[in-house]
Design an enzyme around this catalytic site. Structure first.
Site, short mmCIF file in Angstrom:
data_model
loop_
_atom_site.label_atom_id
_atom_site.label_comp_id
_atom_site.label_asym_id
_atom_site.label_seq_id
_atom_site.Cartn_x
_atom_site.Cartn_y
_atom_site.Cartn_z
N ARG A 1 3.58 9.72 8.69
CA ARG A 1 2.49 9.40 9.62
C ARG A 1 2.97 9.45 11.06
O ARG A 1 2.24 9.89 11.96
CB ARG A 1 1.92 8.02 9.30
CG ARG A 1 1.07 8.00 8.04
CD ARG A 1 0.88 6.59 7.48
NE ARG A 1 0.12 5.74 8.38
CZ ARG A 1 0.05 4.41 8.25
NH1 ARG A 1 0.72 3.80 7.29
NH2 ARG A 1 -0.67 3.71 9.09
N ARG B 1 0.84 -1.20 0.00
CA ARG B 1 0.00 0.00 0.00
C ARG B 1 0.88 1.25 0.00
O ARG B 1 1.95 1.26 0.60
CB ARG B 1 -0.90 0.02 1.24
CG ARG B 1 -2.00 -1.01 1.24
CD ARG B 1 -2.76 -0.99 2.57
NE ARG B 1 -3.28 0.33 2.88
CZ ARG B 1 -3.16 0.93 4.06
NH1 ARG B 1 -2.54 0.33 5.07
NH2 ARG B 1 -3.67 2.11 4.28
#
Length: 214
Positions: free
Chosen positions: A171, A160
């Site tokens: 993140r 992904r």
């Protein structure tokens, strides 16, 4: 017992939430599950969430808080519950405190699962998923029988975009910016306990139970 689980992406808090739910006999409540539940039931909140997601936006605090309020009105939370993915900000934490006060309840403990950034990057960037059946593997911890291909249907596995190392680091930075104030909020109230998030799920569960006096 009311528990809040904190931790960066890939820290394993979802796994611990499920294990603790079974161990303590209290429901595990995650924002993702609440979103899916409302969408499946076709509620007004579910329709609002779907419209926001279809437009590529972020679900607002007001909608998230409304979902939490509705969920905490159900009888299965009477013995306690575990919150995973909420609150994400100090504003949400303050709302939750007010909501619990109105119910005559209070938080028992906020548990923060601590994992070094490089280990998080290794954990997440090693994930590979099957685009056909959705099976998830890890290149070192749970590899497929044939490298790069799904055991179930032989489809070629993919990584992904979110799981690429550079995006995992982004993140982590976002998590730190948002969550450090939240950790400080609970630490200042004497409600935060940090738990080493490295080891087997069973070992981390044992460490968690120890800090909870179980």
């Amino acid at each position: 017992m009311i528990l809040i689980l904190l931790g960066p992406p890939g820290a394993g808090k979802g796994t611990q939430a499920k294990l603790l739910s079974t161990e303590l006999g209290i429901p595990h409540i995650s924002t993702g599950d609440m979103f899916r539940d409302h969408k499946a039931r076709g509620t007004e909140i579910g329709k609002q969430v779907q419209a926001i997601m279809d437009g590529g936006g972020l679900v607002t605090d007001d909608i998230t808080n409304a979902m939490v309020k509705e969920r905490l009105s159900r009888p299965d939370v009477a013995p306690g519950f575990i919150l995973d993915g909420y609150p994400r900000t100090v504003v949400q934490a303050e709302y939750l405190d007010g909501l619990l006060r109105s119910l005559g309840r209070s938080i028992g403990r906020a548990l923060s699962y601590e994992v070094a950034e490089e280990l998080v990057v290794e954990r997440i960037s090693g994930r590979r998923s099957c685009p056909r059946c959705g099976a998830v593997y890890h290149v070192s911890q749970n590899p497929p029988r044939r490298a790069g291909y799904c055991d179930r249907d032989d489809a070629e596995l993919v990584q992904r975009e979110d799981d690429k190392p550079e995006n995992v680091r982004k993140r982590m930075q976002e998590y730190g910016t948002k969550t450090e104030p939240l950790k400080r909020y609970y630490r200042d109230r004497g409600e935060l306990t940090e738990v080493e998030g490295v080891g087997t799920p069973e070992g981390i569960l044992a460490a968690t139970k120890k800090v909870l006096g179980r």
